[in-house]
Write a protein that holds these residues in place. Structure first.
Motif, mmCIF file in Angstrom:
data_model
loop_
_atom_site.group_PDB
_atom_site.id
_atom_site.type_symbol
_atom_site.label_atom_id
_atom_site.label_comp_id
_atom_site.label_asym_id
_atom_site.label_seq_id
_atom_site.Cartn_x
_atom_site.Cartn_y
_atom_site.Cartn_z
ATOM 1 N N ASP A 112 35.553 75.209 12.821
ATOM 2 C CA ASP A 112 35.734 76.170 13.911
ATOM 3 C C ASP A 112 37.196 76.418 14.263
ATOM 4 O O ASP A 112 37.502 77.354 14.985
ATOM 5 N N TYR A 149 39.487 79.123 6.999
ATOM 6 C CA TYR A 149 38.539 78.119 7.495
ATOM 7 C C TYR A 149 37.993 77.349 6.303
ATOM 8 O O TYR A 149 37.732 77.928 5.243
ATOM 9 N N GLY A 182 47.629 84.324 7.201
ATOM 10 C CA GLY A 182 46.241 84.526 7.601
ATOM 11 C C GLY A 182 45.632 83.220 8.077
ATOM 12 O O GLY A 182 46.190 82.151 7.863
ATOM 13 N N ARG A 183 44.493 83.326 8.710
ATOM 14 C CA ARG A 183 43.780 82.140 9.177
ATOM 15 C C ARG A 183 42.646 81.877 8.197
ATOM 16 O O ARG A 183 41.856 82.768 7.894
ATOM 17 N N ASP A 190 46.361 78.366 9.862
ATOM 18 C CA ASP A 190 47.202 79.493 9.470
ATOM 19 C C ASP A 190 47.974 79.117 8.215
ATOM 20 O O ASP A 190 48.696 78.110 8.209
ATOM 21 N N GLY A 249 40.089 76.253 11.814
ATOM 22 C CA GLY A 249 40.840 76.951 10.784
ATOM 23 C C GLY A 249 42.299 76.549 10.767
ATOM 24 O O GLY A 249 42.731 75.677 11.513
ATOM 25 N N ASP A 278 37.599 83.506 5.432
ATOM 26 C CA ASP A 278 38.615 84.206 6.214
ATOM 27 C C ASP A 278 38.156 84.362 7.664
ATOM 28 O O ASP A 278 37.095 83.880 8.053
ATOM 29 N N ASP A 279 38.980 85.067 8.453
ATOM 30 C CA ASP A 279 38.693 85.293 9.881
ATOM 31 C C ASP A 279 37.360 85.982 10.127
ATOM 32 O O ASP A 279 36.759 85.823 11.173
ATOM 33 N N GLU A 280 36.913 86.770 9.182
ATOM 34 C CA GLU A 280 35.676 87.515 9.356
ATOM 35 C C GLU A 280 34.457 86.776 8.801
ATOM 36 O O GLU A 280 33.360 87.324 8.754
#
Length: 81
Positions: free
Chosen positions: A18, A5, A2-3, A22, A20, A60-62
């Motif tokens: 901005d 941040y 997952g990515r 993996d 992040g 997370d990504d969201e």
């Protein structure tokens, strides 16, 4: 994979990451935050900075905050009180 941040929290301010990174999971993200916190503190001490951010907020990504890693948490026991 997952990515994640790593936003920096300082008082009421949040400096966004901005780019992040993996990583395999949240556990790996926590380890990365702790390593980076140590590096940030070393550089602050070397340069004589009197203030540093308080914590990394792992998101997370969201944009959901998954965990917070205090920079004080990476200090040796006598200093993290």
């Amino acid at each position: 994979m997952g990515r994640f941040y790593f936003h920096l929290s300082a008082g009421d301010e949040l400096t966004s990451d901005d780019e992040g990174m993996d990583l395999p999971d949240l556990s790996a993200a926590k380890r990365e935050a702790m390593l980076t916190a140590r590096e940030l503190l070393v550089e602050a001490i070397k340069s004589g900075k009197q203030t540093v951010p308080e914590a990394f907020v792992i998101a997370d990504d969201e944009g959901r905050a998954l965990d917070t890693i205090s920079l004080a948490a990476v200090l040796p026991a006598p200093f993290n009180k």
